[in-house]
Design an enzyme around this catalytic site. Structure first.
Site, short mmCIF file in Angstrom:
data_model
loop_
_atom_site.label_atom_id
_atom_site.label_comp_id
_atom_site.label_asym_id
_atom_site.label_seq_id
_atom_site.Cartn_x
_atom_site.Cartn_y
_atom_site.Cartn_z
N THR A 1 33.62 14.33 -13.07
CA THR A 1 34.57 14.23 -14.18
C THR A 1 34.74 15.56 -14.92
O THR A 1 33.81 16.38 -14.94
CB THR A 1 34.08 13.15 -15.16
N ASP A 2 35.88 15.72 -15.58
CA ASP A 2 36.10 16.91 -16.41
C ASP A 2 35.13 16.96 -17.60
O ASP A 2 34.92 18.02 -18.19
CB ASP A 2 37.55 16.99 -16.91
N GLU A 3 34.55 15.79 -17.95
CA GLU A 3 33.71 15.74 -19.16
C GLU A 3 32.44 16.58 -19.03
O GLU A 3 31.81 16.91 -20.03
CB GLU A 3 33.38 14.29 -19.51
N TYR B 1 26.80 10.23 -21.33
CA TYR B 1 27.53 9.99 -20.06
C TYR B 1 27.80 11.32 -19.35
O TYR B 1 27.47 11.50 -18.18
CB TYR B 1 28.86 9.26 -20.35
N LYS C 1 26.38 12.87 -15.72
CA LYS C 1 27.24 13.29 -14.62
C LYS C 1 26.99 14.77 -14.28
O LYS C 1 27.00 15.15 -13.10
CB LYS C 1 28.72 13.08 -14.96
P1 NAD Z 1 33.99 1.83 -13.34
O1 NAD Z 1 33.03 1.71 -14.47
O2 NAD Z 1 35.31 1.11 -13.42
O3 NAD Z 1 33.29 1.33 -11.98
C1 NAD Z 1 31.98 1.65 -11.64
C2 NAD Z 1 31.58 0.82 -10.43
O4 NAD Z 1 30.26 1.22 -10.05
C3 NAD Z 1 31.52 -0.69 -10.72
O5 NAD Z 1 32.11 -1.40 -9.65
C4 NAD Z 1 30.04 -0.98 -10.81
O6 NAD Z 1 29.70 -2.31 -10.44
C5 NAD Z 1 29.46 0.05 -9.84
N1 NAD Z 1 28.06 0.39 -10.15
C6 NAD Z 1 27.53 0.74 -11.36
N2 NAD Z 1 26.21 0.96 -11.23
C7 NAD Z 1 25.91 0.78 -9.92
C8 NAD Z 1 24.69 0.90 -9.16
N3 NAD Z 1 23.53 1.21 -9.74
N4 NAD Z 1 24.75 0.66 -7.83
C9 NAD Z 1 25.92 0.32 -7.22
N5 NAD Z 1 27.08 0.18 -7.89
C10 NAD Z 1 27.08 0.42 -9.22
O7 NAD Z 1 34.20 3.37 -13.12
P2 NAD Z 1 35.52 4.19 -12.72
O8 NAD Z 1 36.31 4.44 -13.94
O9 NAD Z 1 36.15 3.54 -11.53
O10 NAD Z 1 34.86 5.59 -12.29
C11 NAD Z 1 34.40 5.79 -10.96
C12 NAD Z 1 33.82 7.18 -10.83
O11 NAD Z 1 34.80 8.16 -11.19
C13 NAD Z 1 32.62 7.43 -11.77
O12 NAD Z 1 31.68 8.19 -11.06
C14 NAD Z 1 33.22 8.23 -12.92
O13 NAD Z 1 32.26 9.08 -13.49
C15 NAD Z 1 34.30 9.01 -12.20
N6 NAD Z 1 35.46 9.40 -13.03
C16 NAD Z 1 36.11 8.47 -13.79
C17 NAD Z 1 37.24 8.84 -14.53
C18 NAD Z 1 38.01 7.84 -15.35
O14 NAD Z 1 38.93 8.24 -16.08
N7 NAD Z 1 37.73 6.54 -15.25
C19 NAD Z 1 37.66 10.19 -14.50
C20 NAD Z 1 36.97 11.11 -13.70
C21 NAD Z 1 35.87 10.69 -12.97
P1 TYD Z 2 38.15 6.62 -23.11
O1 TYD Z 2 39.22 5.84 -22.41
O2 TYD Z 2 36.91 5.92 -23.57
O3 TYD Z 2 37.82 7.87 -22.17
P2 TYD Z 2 36.93 9.20 -22.48
O4 TYD Z 2 36.12 8.97 -23.68
O5 TYD Z 2 36.09 9.26 -21.25
O6 TYD Z 2 37.91 10.32 -22.59
O7 TYD Z 2 38.80 7.30 -24.39
C1 TYD Z 2 39.91 8.15 -24.28
C2 TYD Z 2 40.20 8.72 -25.65
O8 TYD Z 2 40.61 7.65 -26.53
C3 TYD Z 2 38.98 9.32 -26.33
O9 TYD Z 2 39.39 10.45 -27.09
C4 TYD Z 2 38.47 8.22 -27.25
C5 TYD Z 2 39.74 7.51 -27.65
N1 TYD Z 2 39.61 6.06 -27.93
C6 TYD Z 2 40.11 5.53 -29.12
O10 TYD Z 2 40.66 6.26 -29.98
N2 TYD Z 2 39.99 4.19 -29.34
C7 TYD Z 2 39.38 3.35 -28.44
O11 TYD Z 2 39.25 2.13 -28.72
C8 TYD Z 2 38.87 3.91 -27.22
C9 TYD Z 2 38.20 3.04 -26.20
C10 TYD Z 2 39.03 5.28 -27.01
#
Ligand code: NAD
Ligand code: TYD
Length: 338
Positions: free
Chosen positions: A124-126, A150, A154
């Site tokens: 992730t970019d974070e 988090y 990562k």
């Molecule tokens: P999510 O929380 O929707 O899904 C996570 C999945 O992992 C779930 O199906 C959960 O059951 C499974 N899981 C959790 N712990 C586990 C374990 N110990 N063993 C096996 N399975 C397990 O997450 P997401 O938003 O789909 O993100 C997926 C990946 O992409 C993550 O690694 C996250 O860091 C990365 N990512 C997410 C975003 C975003 O905006 N959502 C952006 C950049 C990178």
């Molecule tokens: P989020 O979707 O939790 O992603 P991330 O924290 O990984 O960027 O949040 C996106 C942005 O929105 C972040 O700046 C936090 C803000 N946010 C709110 O203002 N209200 C909310 O209820 C949530 C969940 C997020």
């Protein structure tokens, strides 16, 4: 290609598995997922009859569960499984360290035991920390400077992945992507929370002044980037993904309010997240140049499609929000979990 995917019942993983099976007809996919609160079998229920798809219920932190997923051999693993929500990591960091750090190490070890098995580690970019308003976007050489537990977990996983590549000569590639949105996103994250709360007539909680900036990308564009990395990425490299779509949180919430025609008074400024990163932005030039990747959707198009998806899939998100998705599918995954 015999592909193992971890976390394939989550938001991005389920979109990726569906895309791969549609676009690569001769591939097989084994999905190893612990079915945590974020893992929902409904996300892939359309694949139940697909013989190219196998589900293994298990924990990436458990070598025995990984061994079951890798049974019969694997050519590559795409590693999505993680604890993924910043707010939860503030309440308790331990599951994040366990799954994101220890779990990633176990995935790396399991792949290494296969011999030739590429690992795409999805990050992730974070991990880069926060940008000031006038800073240039993150590149792959920006030092890691995570803020939240988090992001720190990562970043630790990214370091391990690169260390395994260097130390063992393992074929590992990392993707780092900006904030995703799209179908099947768990309604704890900003965009699906705001859409579903608006439909329910509930308040729309904006943290602090709402002037934080995220660089939004549609999940299908991210998945295309992960697939391109799997097929064309250079071993030991990192690829940033983003869609040059920086937006203020408050502007996104206002747009959702307008699209759904709900009362703007639903928007409520609430206490800010501790150590809230002010701005993220990604420079994806390397992925564009080396992988021939580029995002296919504008944010405005993608957001409109996503709002429509949530309007049309009320059963899906209502079951998630009232918790009944867990009861309903308990039997489903007990039967299918090997
Ligand atoms: P999510 O929380 O929707 O899904 C996570 C999945 O992992 C779930 O199906 C959960 O059951 C499974 N899981 C959790 N712990 C586990 C374990 N110990 N063993 C096996 N399975 C397990 O997450 P997401 O938003 O789909 O993100 C997926 C990946 O992409 C993550 O690694 C996250 O860091 C990365 N990512 C997410 C975003 C975003 O905006 N959502 C952006 C950049 C990178
Ligand atoms: P989020 O979707 O939790 O992603 P991330 O924290 O990984 O960027 O949040 C996106 C942005 O929105 C972040 O700046 C936090 C803000 N946010 C709110 O203002 N209200 C909310 O209820 C949530 C969940 C997020």
């Amino acid at each position: 290609m015999r592909l193992v995917v971890t976390g394939g019942l989550g938001f991005i993983g389920s979109n990726f598995v569906r895309m791969v099976l549609a676009e690569r007809p001769d591939w097989t996919v084994t999905n190893l997922d612990l079915v945590t609160y974020a893992g929902n079998p409904a996300n892939l229920s359309d694949l139940a009859a697909d013989r190219r798809y196998r589900f293994v219920k298990g924990d990436i932190g458990e070598p025995g569960d990984l061994a079951r997923a890798f049974e019969g051999g694997a050519d590559a693993v795409v590693h999505f499984a993680a604890e993924s929500h910043v707010d939860r990591s503030i309440l308790s960091a331990e599951p994040f360290v366990r799954t994101n750090v220890l779990g990633t190490m176990r995935v790396l070890e399991a792949a290494r035991a296969q011999g030739r098995c590429r690992v795409v580690h999805v990050s992730t970019d974070e991990v880069y920390g926060a940008l000031g308003p006038d800073d240039p976007p993150f590149t792959e050489t920006t030092p890691l400077n995570p803020t939240s537990p988090y992001a720190a977990s990562k970043a630790a996983a990214d370091h391990l992945a690169l260390a395994f590549a260097r130390t063992h000569g393992q074929d590992v590639v990392i993707t780092r992507c900006s904030n995703n949105y799209g179908p099947y996103q768990f309604p704890e994250k900003l965009i699906p929370l705001m859409i579903t709360n608006a439909i329910e007539g509930k308040r729309l909680p904006v943290y602090g002044d709402g002037r934080q900036v995220r660089d939004w990308i549609h999940v299908a564009d991210h998945c295309a980037g992960v697939l391109a990395t799997l097929e064309k990425g250079r071993a030991g490299e990192v690829y940033n993904f983003g869609a040059r779509s920086e937006r203020y949180n408050l502007d996104i919430v206002s747009r959702i309010v307008a699209m759904l025609g709900v009362r703007p008074e639903l928007v409520e400024h609430v206490a800010d997240r501790p150590a809230h990163d002010r701005r993220y932005a990604m420079d994806a030039a390397r992925a564009e140049r080396e992988l021939g990747w580029c995002p296919a959707r504008t944010f405005e198009q993608g957001l409109a499609d996503t709002v429509r998806w949530y309007v049309e899939h009320e059963t899906w998100w209502r079951a998630v929000k009232d918790g009944s998705y867990r009861d309903f599918y308990r039997q489903w995954y007990e039967e299918r979990g090997s």
